[in-house]
Design a protein around this motif. Structure first.
Motif, PDB file in Angstrom:
ATOM      1  N   GLY A 118       8.614  -6.621   7.829  1.00  0.00           N
ATOM      2  CA  GLY A 118       7.626  -6.598   8.896  1.00  0.00           C
ATOM      3  C   GLY A 118       6.230  -6.589   8.327  1.00  0.00           C
ATOM      4  O   GLY A 118       6.036  -6.826   7.127  1.00  0.00           O
ATOM      5  N   PRO A 119       5.255  -6.288   9.167  1.00  0.00           N
ATOM      6  CA  PRO A 119       3.879  -6.211   8.679  1.00  0.00           C
ATOM      7  C   PRO A 119       3.760  -5.166   7.564  1.00  0.00           C
ATOM      8  O   PRO A 119       4.423  -4.118   7.608  1.00  0.00           O
ATOM      9  CB  PRO A 119       3.076  -5.793   9.910  1.00  0.00           C
ATOM     10  CG  PRO A 119       3.937  -6.151  11.081  1.00  0.00           C
ATOM     11  CD  PRO A 119       5.350  -6.020  10.593  1.00  0.00           C
ATOM     12  N   GLU A 120       2.928  -5.453   6.574  1.00  0.00           N
ATOM     13  CA  GLU A 120       2.816  -4.574   5.407  1.00  0.00           C
ATOM     14  C   GLU A 120       2.511  -3.133   5.787  1.00  0.00           C
ATOM     15  O   GLU A 120       3.100  -2.207   5.240  1.00  0.00           O
ATOM     16  CB  GLU A 120       1.752  -5.110   4.454  1.00  0.00           C
ATOM     17  CG  GLU A 120       1.689  -4.316   3.156  1.00  0.00           C
ATOM     18  CD  GLU A 120       0.742  -4.923   2.134  1.00  0.00           C
ATOM     19  OE1 GLU A 120       0.480  -4.232   1.145  1.00  0.00           O
ATOM     20  OE2 GLU A 120       0.272  -6.059   2.320  1.00  0.00           O
ATOM     21  N   HIS A 121       1.610  -2.918   6.750  1.00  0.00           N
ATOM     22  CA  HIS A 121       1.264  -1.542   7.126  1.00  0.00           C
ATOM     23  C   HIS A 121       2.466  -0.807   7.724  1.00  0.00           C
ATOM     24  O   HIS A 121       2.653   0.388   7.499  1.00  0.00           O
ATOM     25  CB  HIS A 121       0.069  -1.518   8.086  1.00  0.00           C
ATOM     26  CG  HIS A 121       0.377  -2.044   9.456  1.00  0.00           C
ATOM     27  ND1 HIS A 121       0.379  -3.392   9.744  1.00  0.00           N
ATOM     28  CD2 HIS A 121       0.723  -1.408  10.595  1.00  0.00           C
ATOM     29  CE1 HIS A 121       0.699  -3.555  11.024  1.00  0.00           C
ATOM     30  NE2 HIS A 121       0.914  -2.370  11.559  1.00  0.00           N
ATOM     31  N   ALA A 122       3.320  -1.516   8.451  1.00  0.00           N
ATOM     32  CA  ALA A 122       4.506  -0.891   9.038  1.00  0.00           C
ATOM     33  C   ALA A 122       5.535  -0.555   7.968  1.00  0.00           C
ATOM     34  O   ALA A 122       6.154   0.515   7.997  1.00  0.00           O
ATOM     35  CB  ALA A 122       5.104  -1.813  10.094  1.00  0.00           C
ATOM     36  N   VAL A 123       5.710  -1.449   7.006  1.00  0.00           N
ATOM     37  CA  VAL A 123       6.643  -1.194   5.909  1.00  0.00           C
ATOM     38  C   VAL A 123       6.148  -0.005   5.081  1.00  0.00           C
ATOM     39  O   VAL A 123       6.924   0.890   4.739  1.00  0.00           O
ATOM     40  CB  VAL A 123       6.826  -2.456   5.034  1.00  0.00           C
ATOM     41  CG1 VAL A 123       7.622  -2.139   3.771  1.00  0.00           C
ATOM     42  CG2 VAL A 123       7.513  -3.564   5.830  1.00  0.00           C
ATOM     43  N   GLU A 124       4.863   0.035   4.784  1.00  0.00           N
ATOM     44  CA  GLU A 124       4.298   1.151   4.013  1.00  0.00           C
ATOM     45  C   GLU A 124       4.496   2.477   4.744  1.00  0.00           C
ATOM     46  O   GLU A 124       4.813   3.496   4.136  1.00  0.00           O
ATOM     47  CB  GLU A 124       2.817   0.913   3.714  1.00  0.00           C
ATOM     48  CG  GLU A 124       2.552  -0.235   2.767  1.00  0.00           C
ATOM     49  CD  GLU A 124       3.189  -0.048   1.396  1.00  0.00           C
ATOM     50  OE1 GLU A 124       3.313   1.099   0.921  1.00  0.00           O
ATOM     51  OE2 GLU A 124       3.575  -1.068   0.795  1.00  0.00           O
ATOM     52  N   ALA A 125       4.306   2.481   6.052  1.00  0.00           N
ATOM     53  CA  ALA A 125       4.500   3.707   6.839  1.00  0.00           C
ATOM     54  C   ALA A 125       5.958   4.156   6.785  1.00  0.00           C
ATOM     55  O   ALA A 125       6.248   5.357   6.658  1.00  0.00           O
ATOM     56  CB  ALA A 125       4.064   3.477   8.278  1.00  0.00           C
ATOM     57  N   ALA A 126       6.877   3.210   6.856  1.00  0.00           N
ATOM     58  CA  ALA A 126       8.302   3.547   6.799  1.00  0.00           C
ATOM     59  C   ALA A 126       8.683   4.089   5.423  1.00  0.00           C
ATOM     60  O   ALA A 126       9.440   5.060   5.316  1.00  0.00           O
ATOM     61  CB  ALA A 126       9.147   2.322   7.146  1.00  0.00           C
ATOM     62  N   VAL A 127       8.138   3.488   4.362  1.00  0.00           N
ATOM     63  CA  VAL A 127       8.423   3.975   3.002  1.00  0.00           C
ATOM     64  C   VAL A 127       7.879   5.392   2.842  1.00  0.00           C
ATOM     65  O   VAL A 127       8.552   6.275   2.288  1.00  0.00           O
ATOM     66  CB  VAL A 127       7.830   3.018   1.941  1.00  0.00           C
ATOM     67  CG1 VAL A 127       7.910   3.632   0.555  1.00  0.00           C
ATOM     68  CG2 VAL A 127       8.554   1.680   1.967  1.00  0.00           C
ATOM     69  N   SER A 128       6.699   5.654   3.344  1.00  0.00           N
ATOM     70  CA  SER A 128       6.124   7.014   3.271  1.00  0.00           C
ATOM     71  C   SER A 128       6.999   8.012   4.017  1.00  0.00           C
ATOM     72  O   SER A 128       7.195   9.140   3.562  1.00  0.00           O
ATOM     73  CB  SER A 128       4.713   7.023   3.857  1.00  0.00           C
ATOM     74  OG  SER A 128       3.845   6.284   3.043  1.00  0.00           O
ATOM     75  N   ALA A 129       7.525   7.612   5.165  1.00  0.00           N
ATOM     76  CA  ALA A 129       8.391   8.498   5.942  1.00  0.00           C
ATOM     77  C   ALA A 129       9.679   8.822   5.194  1.00  0.00           C
ATOM     78  O   ALA A 129      10.249   9.906   5.385  1.00  0.00           O
ATOM     79  CB  ALA A 129       8.699   7.864   7.290  1.00  0.00           C
TER      80      ALA A 129
END
Length: 60
Positions: free
Chosen positions: A15-26
């Motif tokens: 998905g969008p990079e910001h969404a992937v980054e948020a999921a990885v952080s979670a």
């Protein structure tokens, strides 16, 4: 996302990079009773499946 027999959890994110980054952080937080010791990230080709696909896991 699926549980593997060695106790690790595997997921594929796209998905969008910001969404992937948020999921990885979670992933570092995990659920209340989880103990997260590592998050390993690999770049991969975008999956061809356009819809959710249920895969077998160690608990099934």
């Amino acid at each position: 996302m699926r549980n593997l027999s060695d106790g690790t959890v595997e997921t594929v994110l796209a998905g969008p990079e910001h969404a992937v980054e948020a999921a990885v952080s979670a992933c570092w937080r995990g659920p209340a009773q989880a103990w997260v010791s590592a998050v390993t990230r690999y770049d991969a080709a975008v999956p061809e499946a356009a819809a959710f696909v249920r895969l077998p896991n160690a608990l099934a």
